[in-house]
Design a protein around this motif. Structure first.
Motif, short mmCIF file in Angstrom:
data_model
loop_
_atom_site.label_atom_id
_atom_site.label_comp_id
_atom_site.label_asym_id
_atom_site.label_seq_id
_atom_site.Cartn_x
_atom_site.Cartn_y
_atom_site.Cartn_z
N CYS A 114 0.83 -1.20 0.00
CA CYS A 114 0.00 0.00 0.00
C CYS A 114 0.87 1.25 0.00
O CYS A 114 0.64 2.19 -0.78
N HIS A 115 1.85 1.29 0.86
CA HIS A 115 2.72 2.47 0.96
C HIS A 115 3.45 2.72 -0.35
O HIS A 115 3.52 3.87 -0.83
N GLU A 116 3.97 1.67 -0.94
CA GLU A 116 4.67 1.81 -2.22
C GLU A 116 3.72 2.30 -3.31
O GLU A 116 4.10 3.12 -4.15
N ARG A 117 2.48 1.83 -3.28
CA ARG A 117 1.48 2.18 -4.29
C ARG A 117 1.14 3.68 -4.27
O ARG A 117 1.01 4.31 -5.31
N ILE A 118 1.00 4.24 -3.07
CA ILE A 118 0.52 5.62 -2.97
C ILE A 118 1.63 6.67 -2.96
O ILE A 118 1.35 7.86 -3.15
N LEU A 119 2.88 6.24 -2.78
CA LEU A 119 3.98 7.20 -2.63
C LEU A 119 4.06 8.26 -3.73
O LEU A 119 4.33 9.43 -3.44
N PRO A 120 3.83 7.90 -5.01
CA PRO A 120 3.93 8.94 -6.04
C PRO A 120 2.85 10.01 -5.96
O PRO A 120 2.96 11.05 -6.61
N TYR A 121 1.81 9.77 -5.16
CA TYR A 121 0.65 10.67 -5.15
C TYR A 121 0.48 11.46 -3.86
O TYR A 121 -0.40 12.31 -3.77
N ILE A 122 1.30 11.19 -2.85
CA ILE A 122 1.15 11.86 -1.56
C ILE A 122 2.44 12.58 -1.17
O ILE A 122 3.48 12.39 -1.79
N HIS A 123 2.34 13.41 -0.14
CA HIS A 123 3.53 14.03 0.44
C HIS A 123 4.04 13.17 1.60
O HIS A 123 3.23 12.62 2.36
N ARG A 124 5.34 13.06 1.70
CA ARG A 124 5.92 12.48 2.93
C ARG A 124 6.06 13.64 3.90
O ARG A 124 6.97 14.46 3.78
N THR A 125 5.16 13.70 4.85
CA THR A 125 5.04 14.87 5.71
C THR A 125 6.14 14.88 6.78
O THR A 125 6.66 13.84 7.18
N PRO A 126 6.49 16.07 7.28
CA PRO A 126 7.59 16.18 8.25
C PRO A 126 7.20 15.69 9.64
O PRO A 126 6.02 15.62 9.99
N VAL A 127 8.22 15.36 10.43
CA VAL A 127 8.05 15.04 11.85
C VAL A 127 8.70 16.17 12.64
O VAL A 127 9.89 16.42 12.50
N LEU A 128 7.91 16.86 13.44
CA LEU A 128 8.39 18.02 14.19
C LEU A 128 8.32 17.75 15.69
O LEU A 128 7.59 16.87 16.15
N THR A 129 9.09 18.53 16.44
CA THR A 129 9.02 18.46 17.89
C THR A 129 9.12 19.88 18.43
O THR A 129 9.47 20.82 17.71
N SER A 130 8.78 20.07 19.71
CA SER A 130 8.76 21.40 20.31
C SER A 130 9.23 21.30 21.76
O SER A 130 8.69 20.52 22.55
N ARG A 131 10.23 22.11 22.11
CA ARG A 131 10.73 22.13 23.49
C ARG A 131 9.64 22.56 24.46
O ARG A 131 9.50 22.01 25.55
N TRP A 132 8.83 23.54 24.05
CA TRP A 132 7.75 24.03 24.91
C TRP A 132 6.77 22.91 25.24
O TRP A 132 6.34 22.74 26.39
N ILE A 133 6.38 22.17 24.20
CA ILE A 133 5.40 21.11 24.40
C ILE A 133 6.00 19.96 25.21
O ILE A 133 5.35 19.38 26.08
N ASN A 134 7.26 19.63 24.93
CA ASN A 134 7.92 18.57 25.70
C ASN A 134 7.96 18.91 27.19
O ASN A 134 7.72 18.04 28.04
N GLU A 135 8.27 20.15 27.51
CA GLU A 135 8.34 20.56 28.91
C GLU A 135 6.95 20.49 29.56
O GLU A 135 6.82 20.02 30.70
N ARG A 136 5.95 20.93 28.87
CA ARG A 136 4.60 20.90 29.42
C ARG A 136 4.09 19.46 29.58
O ARG A 136 3.42 19.13 30.56
N ALA A 137 4.41 18.62 28.61
CA ALA A 137 3.91 17.24 28.63
C ALA A 137 4.73 16.33 29.55
O ALA A 137 4.27 15.25 29.94
N GLY A 138 5.96 16.74 29.88
CA GLY A 138 6.82 15.89 30.69
C GLY A 138 7.35 14.69 29.94
O GLY A 138 7.74 13.68 30.53
N THR A 139 7.39 14.80 28.62
CA THR A 139 7.87 13.70 27.78
C THR A 139 8.29 14.27 26.43
O THR A 139 8.01 15.44 26.12
N GLU A 140 8.95 13.47 25.61
CA GLU A 140 9.31 13.91 24.26
C GLU A 140 8.20 13.52 23.30
O GLU A 140 7.82 12.34 23.21
N VAL A 141 7.69 14.51 22.58
CA VAL A 141 6.57 14.30 21.66
C VAL A 141 7.03 14.59 20.24
O VAL A 141 7.60 15.66 19.98
N PHE A 142 6.77 13.65 19.35
CA PHE A 142 7.13 13.81 17.94
C PHE A 142 5.84 13.84 17.11
O PHE A 142 5.05 12.90 17.15
#
Length: 311
Positions: free
Chosen positions: A9-37
Protein backbone atom coordinates in the motif's frame (compact mmCIF):
# COMPACT_ATOMS: atom_id res chain seq x y z
CA UNK A 1 -4.38 -7.13 6.47
CA UNK A 2 -0.76 -7.85 7.29
CA UNK A 3 2.73 -6.37 7.05
CA UNK A 4 3.06 -7.28 3.36
CA UNK A 5 -0.24 -5.55 2.51
CA UNK A 6 0.78 -2.38 4.33
CA UNK A 7 4.16 -2.23 2.58
CA UNK A 8 2.52 -2.71 -0.84
CA UNK A 9 0.00 0.00 0.00
CA UNK A 10 2.72 2.47 0.96
CA UNK A 11 4.67 1.81 -2.22
CA UNK A 12 1.48 2.18 -4.29
CA UNK A 13 0.52 5.62 -2.97
CA UNK A 14 3.98 7.20 -2.63
CA UNK A 15 3.93 8.94 -6.04
CA UNK A 16 0.65 10.67 -5.15
CA UNK A 17 1.15 11.86 -1.56
CA UNK A 18 3.53 14.03 0.44
CA UNK A 19 5.92 12.48 2.93
CA UNK A 20 5.04 14.87 5.71
CA UNK A 21 7.59 16.18 8.25
CA UNK A 22 8.05 15.04 11.85
CA UNK A 23 8.39 18.02 14.19
CA UNK A 24 9.02 18.46 17.89
CA UNK A 25 8.76 21.40 20.31
CA UNK A 26 10.73 22.13 23.49
CA UNK A 27 7.75 24.03 24.91
CA UNK A 28 5.40 21.11 24.40
CA UNK A 29 7.92 18.57 25.70
CA UNK A 30 8.34 20.56 28.91
CA UNK A 31 4.60 20.90 29.42
CA UNK A 32 3.91 17.24 28.63
CA UNK A 33 6.82 15.89 30.69
CA UNK A 34 7.87 13.70 27.78
CA UNK A 35 9.31 13.91 24.26
CA UNK A 36 6.57 14.30 21.66
CA UNK A 37 7.13 13.81 17.94
CA UNK A 38 4.42 15.14 15.65
CA UNK A 39 3.68 13.50 12.30
CA UNK A 40 2.34 16.61 10.58
CA UNK A 41 -0.38 15.46 8.23
CA UNK A 42 -1.67 19.04 8.18
CA UNK A 43 0.98 19.40 5.45
CA UNK A 44 -0.48 16.48 3.48
CA UNK A 45 -2.26 16.97 0.16
CA UNK A 46 -5.76 18.22 0.90
CA UNK A 47 -4.54 19.31 4.34
CA UNK A 48 -5.16 15.97 6.08
CA UNK A 49 -4.02 12.35 6.35
CA UNK A 50 -7.09 11.16 4.47
CA UNK A 51 -5.38 11.61 1.11
CA UNK A 52 -3.53 8.40 1.92
CA UNK A 53 -6.55 6.13 2.29
CA UNK A 54 -8.51 7.72 -0.54
CA UNK A 55 -5.57 7.34 -2.91
CA UNK A 56 -5.04 3.69 -2.03
CA UNK A 57 -8.72 2.89 -2.61
CA UNK A 58 -8.97 4.75 -5.92
CA UNK A 59 -5.76 3.28 -7.36
CA UNK A 60 -7.27 -0.21 -7.10
CA UNK A 61 -10.45 0.52 -9.04
CA UNK A 62 -11.05 -1.19 -12.38
CA UNK A 63 -11.15 0.87 -15.59
CA UNK A 64 -14.96 0.58 -15.64
CA UNK A 65 -15.21 1.78 -12.05
CA UNK A 66 -12.96 4.76 -12.82
CA UNK A 67 -15.13 5.62 -15.80
CA UNK A 68 -18.30 5.65 -13.68
CA UNK A 69 -16.68 7.62 -10.89
CA UNK A 70 -16.64 7.36 -7.10
CA UNK A 71 -18.94 8.62 -4.37
CA UNK A 72 -18.58 9.23 -0.65
CA UNK A 73 -20.20 11.21 2.15
CA UNK A 74 -17.98 13.45 4.25
CA UNK A 75 -18.05 16.64 6.29
CA UNK A 76 -14.85 17.80 4.66
CA UNK A 77 -11.45 16.14 4.85
CA UNK A 78 -12.25 12.85 3.11
CA UNK A 79 -14.32 14.84 0.63
CA UNK A 80 -11.19 16.73 -0.37
CA UNK A 81 -9.04 13.60 -0.29
CA UNK A 82 -11.31 11.61 -2.59
CA UNK A 83 -11.66 14.55 -4.98
CA UNK A 84 -7.86 14.72 -5.29
CA UNK A 85 -7.46 10.95 -5.65
CA UNK A 86 -10.17 10.72 -8.31
CA UNK A 87 -8.67 13.62 -10.25
CA UNK A 88 -5.30 11.82 -10.26
CA UNK A 89 -6.80 8.94 -12.27
CA UNK A 90 -9.22 10.99 -14.37
CA UNK A 91 -12.37 9.86 -12.53
CA UNK A 92 -15.35 11.89 -11.36
CA UNK A 93 -15.92 12.29 -7.63
CA UNK A 94 -19.45 12.76 -6.28
CA UNK A 95 -19.23 14.14 -2.75
CA UNK A 96 -22.23 14.16 -0.42
CA UNK A 97 -21.71 16.89 2.17
CA UNK A 98 -23.99 18.13 4.97
CA UNK A 99 -25.42 21.61 4.58
CA UNK A 100 -23.56 22.59 7.74
CA UNK A 101 -20.07 21.62 6.49
CA UNK A 102 -17.57 24.50 6.78
CA UNK A 103 -17.43 26.73 3.71
CA UNK A 104 -13.64 26.47 3.62
CA UNK A 105 -13.96 22.70 3.13
CA UNK A 106 -16.66 22.99 0.47
CA UNK A 107 -14.57 25.51 -1.45
CA UNK A 108 -11.59 23.16 -1.30
CA UNK A 109 -13.63 20.21 -2.63
CA UNK A 110 -14.75 22.32 -5.59
CA UNK A 111 -11.18 23.46 -6.23
CA UNK A 112 -10.06 19.82 -6.38
CA UNK A 113 -12.77 18.99 -8.94
CA UNK A 114 -15.29 17.26 -6.67
CA UNK A 115 -19.01 17.46 -7.46
CA UNK A 116 -20.83 18.42 -4.24
CA UNK A 117 -24.32 17.17 -3.46
CA UNK A 118 -25.66 18.70 -0.24
CA UNK A 119 -27.94 16.99 2.26
CA UNK A 120 -29.29 17.35 5.78
CA UNK A 121 -26.65 17.03 8.52
CA UNK A 122 -27.53 13.52 9.66
CA UNK A 123 -25.80 10.22 8.98
CA UNK A 124 -29.06 8.76 7.66
CA UNK A 125 -29.44 11.57 5.12
CA UNK A 126 -25.81 11.28 4.03
CA UNK A 127 -26.06 7.52 3.50
CA UNK A 128 -29.37 7.77 1.64
CA UNK A 129 -28.02 10.38 -0.78
CA UNK A 130 -24.84 8.39 -1.41
CA UNK A 131 -26.89 5.27 -2.17
CA UNK A 132 -29.03 7.28 -4.61
CA UNK A 133 -25.94 8.42 -6.51
CA UNK A 134 -24.57 4.87 -6.63
CA UNK A 135 -27.83 3.72 -8.23
CA UNK A 136 -28.12 6.58 -10.69
CA UNK A 137 -24.47 6.98 -11.73
CA UNK A 138 -23.27 3.39 -11.14
CA UNK A 139 -20.45 5.02 -9.17
CA UNK A 140 -18.36 3.08 -6.66
CA UNK A 141 -18.96 3.99 -3.04
CA UNK A 142 -15.85 4.49 -0.92
CA UNK A 143 -16.48 4.87 2.80
CA UNK A 144 -14.40 7.57 4.57
CA UNK A 145 -13.18 5.16 7.25
CA UNK A 146 -14.89 1.76 7.25
CA UNK A 147 -13.04 0.35 4.24
CA UNK A 148 -10.02 -1.96 4.32
CA UNK A 149 -8.16 -0.13 1.54
CA UNK A 150 -8.78 3.20 3.25
CA UNK A 151 -7.66 1.81 6.62
CA UNK A 152 -4.38 0.53 5.17
CA UNK A 153 -3.73 3.85 3.47
CA UNK A 154 -4.24 5.75 6.71
CA UNK A 155 -1.79 3.43 8.43
CA UNK A 156 1.07 4.63 6.23
CA UNK A 157 1.38 7.85 8.24
CA UNK A 158 2.34 5.76 11.27
CA UNK A 159 4.71 3.68 9.15
CA UNK A 160 6.60 6.80 8.08
CA UNK A 161 6.67 8.12 11.65
CA UNK A 162 8.17 4.87 12.93
CA UNK A 163 10.77 4.88 10.15
CA UNK A 164 12.02 8.23 11.46
CA UNK A 165 11.46 7.51 15.16
CA UNK A 166 11.64 3.71 15.60
CA UNK A 167 11.83 3.76 19.41
CA UNK A 168 8.45 5.32 20.17
CA UNK A 169 6.67 3.90 23.23
CA UNK A 170 3.22 5.13 22.23
CA UNK A 171 1.36 6.89 19.44
CA UNK A 172 -1.78 8.96 19.97
CA UNK A 173 -4.42 9.69 17.36
CA UNK A 174 -7.88 11.27 17.32
CA UNK A 175 -10.76 8.81 16.86
CA UNK A 176 -13.78 9.50 14.68
CA UNK A 177 -14.85 6.78 12.27
CA UNK A 178 -11.84 4.67 13.21
CA UNK A 179 -9.96 4.59 9.91
CA UNK A 180 -6.88 6.35 11.24
CA UNK A 181 -7.11 4.49 14.56
CA UNK A 182 -7.33 1.08 12.90
CA UNK A 183 -4.61 1.81 10.36
CA UNK A 184 -2.26 3.25 12.99
CA UNK A 185 -2.88 0.26 15.26
CA UNK A 186 -1.93 -2.18 12.50
CA UNK A 187 1.17 -0.19 11.54
CA UNK A 188 2.36 0.11 15.14
CA UNK A 189 1.87 -3.63 15.67
CA UNK A 190 3.77 -4.67 12.54
CA UNK A 191 6.47 -1.97 12.45
CA UNK A 192 6.83 -0.73 16.04
CA UNK A 193 8.60 -2.27 19.02
CA UNK A 194 6.17 -2.62 21.94
CA UNK A 195 4.52 0.58 20.72
CA UNK A 196 1.12 1.28 22.27
CA UNK A 197 -1.62 3.11 20.37
CA UNK A 198 -4.00 5.35 22.29
CA UNK A 199 -7.06 6.99 20.82
CA UNK A 200 -8.42 10.34 21.95
CA UNK A 201 -11.90 11.81 21.65
CA UNK A 202 -14.11 14.49 23.24
CA UNK A 203 -16.26 13.61 26.25
CA UNK A 204 -19.26 14.89 24.30
CA UNK A 205 -18.86 12.26 21.54
CA UNK A 206 -17.22 9.39 23.40
CA UNK A 207 -18.70 6.48 21.44
CA UNK A 208 -15.27 4.85 20.96
CA UNK A 209 -14.59 4.96 24.70
CA UNK A 210 -17.97 3.37 25.41
CA UNK A 211 -17.49 0.84 22.62
CA UNK A 212 -14.25 -0.33 24.21
CA UNK A 213 -16.07 -0.71 27.52
CA UNK A 214 -19.07 -2.62 26.13
CA UNK A 215 -17.30 -4.58 23.40
CA UNK A 216 -19.80 -3.47 20.76
CA UNK A 217 -20.17 -0.40 18.54
CA UNK A 218 -21.91 2.41 20.42
CA UNK A 219 -23.38 5.61 19.01
CA UNK A 220 -23.73 9.20 20.21
CA UNK A 221 -26.97 10.90 21.15
CA UNK A 222 -25.39 14.26 20.29
CA UNK A 223 -22.72 15.55 17.92
CA UNK A 224 -22.06 18.77 19.83
CA UNK A 225 -18.29 19.14 19.70
CA UNK A 226 -15.92 21.62 18.15
CA UNK A 227 -14.00 18.65 16.74
CA UNK A 228 -16.24 18.28 13.69
CA UNK A 229 -14.12 15.49 12.20
CA UNK A 230 -14.87 13.22 15.18
CA UNK A 231 -18.67 13.27 15.02
CA UNK A 232 -18.92 9.99 13.12
CA UNK A 233 -19.05 6.56 14.73
CA UNK A 234 -16.96 3.40 14.39
CA UNK A 235 -17.57 0.81 11.68
CA UNK A 236 -17.67 -2.98 11.60
CA UNK A 237 -14.29 -3.09 9.82
CA UNK A 238 -12.43 -0.52 11.89
CA UNK A 239 -13.67 -1.43 15.38
CA UNK A 240 -12.47 -5.09 15.50
CA UNK A 241 -8.96 -3.96 14.54
CA UNK A 242 -8.99 -1.23 17.18
CA UNK A 243 -10.31 -3.60 19.83
CA UNK A 244 -7.55 -6.11 19.08
CA UNK A 245 -4.55 -3.78 18.78
CA UNK A 246 -5.27 -0.50 20.60
CA UNK A 247 -4.44 0.13 24.24
CA UNK A 248 -7.40 2.36 25.02
CA UNK A 249 -9.19 5.70 24.62
CA UNK A 250 -8.58 8.97 26.49
CA UNK A 251 -11.35 11.58 26.67
CA UNK A 252 -10.88 15.35 26.82
CA UNK A 253 -13.07 18.40 27.45
CA UNK A 254 -14.03 20.97 24.80
CA UNK A 255 -12.06 23.70 26.59
CA UNK A 256 -8.95 21.50 26.52
CA UNK A 257 -9.29 21.05 22.76
CA UNK A 258 -9.50 24.79 22.11
CA UNK A 259 -6.64 25.63 24.48
CA UNK A 260 -4.39 22.97 22.92
CA UNK A 261 -5.18 24.16 19.40
CA UNK A 262 -4.15 27.68 20.41
CA UNK A 263 -1.04 26.48 22.27
CA UNK A 264 0.25 24.66 19.17
CA UNK A 265 -0.45 27.72 17.04
CA UNK A 266 1.48 29.97 19.45
CA UNK A 267 4.41 27.67 20.22
CA UNK A 268 4.92 25.63 17.03
CA UNK A 269 3.60 28.21 14.54
CA UNK A 270 1.52 25.61 12.72
CA UNK A 271 -2.23 25.44 12.14
CA UNK A 272 -4.05 22.33 13.34
CA UNK A 273 -7.79 21.69 13.32
CA UNK A 274 -9.72 20.91 16.51
CA UNK A 275 -9.86 17.17 15.79
CA UNK A 276 -6.04 17.11 15.66
CA UNK A 277 -5.76 19.02 18.94
CA UNK A 278 -7.71 16.26 20.71
CA UNK A 279 -4.72 13.87 20.60
CA UNK A 280 -2.26 16.32 22.14
CA UNK A 281 -4.87 17.44 24.67
CA UNK A 282 -5.01 13.80 25.79
CA UNK A 283 -1.23 13.81 26.34
CA UNK A 284 -1.50 16.95 28.48
CA UNK A 285 -4.42 15.49 30.44
CA UNK A 286 -2.71 12.16 31.16
CA UNK A 287 0.87 13.33 31.69
CA UNK A 288 1.68 10.62 34.24
CA UNK A 289 0.78 7.91 31.73
CA UNK A 290 3.40 9.10 29.23
CA UNK A 291 5.98 10.78 31.46
CA UNK A 292 9.65 10.44 30.42
CA UNK A 293 8.79 8.40 27.33
CA UNK A 294 9.15 9.03 23.61
CA UNK A 295 5.70 9.30 22.05
CA UNK A 296 4.24 10.16 18.69
CA UNK A 297 1.17 12.24 17.91
CA UNK A 298 -0.38 12.21 14.46
CA UNK A 299 -1.59 15.70 13.57
CA UNK A 300 -4.50 14.55 11.45
CA UNK A 301 -5.23 17.79 9.61
CA UNK A 302 -5.04 21.56 9.41
CA UNK A 303 -8.19 22.60 7.56
CA UNK A 304 -9.37 25.50 9.69
CA UNK A 305 -11.77 28.31 8.81
CA UNK A 306 -9.65 31.33 9.76
CA UNK A 307 -12.78 33.49 9.83
CA UNK A 308 -14.32 31.30 12.53
CA UNK A 309 -11.58 30.50 15.03
CA UNK A 310 -12.66 29.22 18.47
CA UNK A 311 -10.25 31.54 20.28
Amino acid sequence: MNQKHLLACHERILPYIHRTPVLTSRWINERAGTEVFFKCENFQRGGAYKARGATNAVLQLTDTQKKNGVVTHSSGNFAQALSIAAKNVGAKAFIVMPLTAPKVKKDAVKAYGGNIIECEPTLKAREAMAEKIVREKEATFIHPSNDEQVIMGQGTACMELLEERPGLSAILIPVGGGGLAAGTSLAAYFFGTHCEVWGAEPFSVDDAYRSFKSGKIESNASTETIADGLRTQLGDRSFPIMKKYMKGIIRVEEAEIVETMRFVWERMKIIIEPSSAVALAAVFREKDKFRNKHIGVIISGGNVDLNNLPF
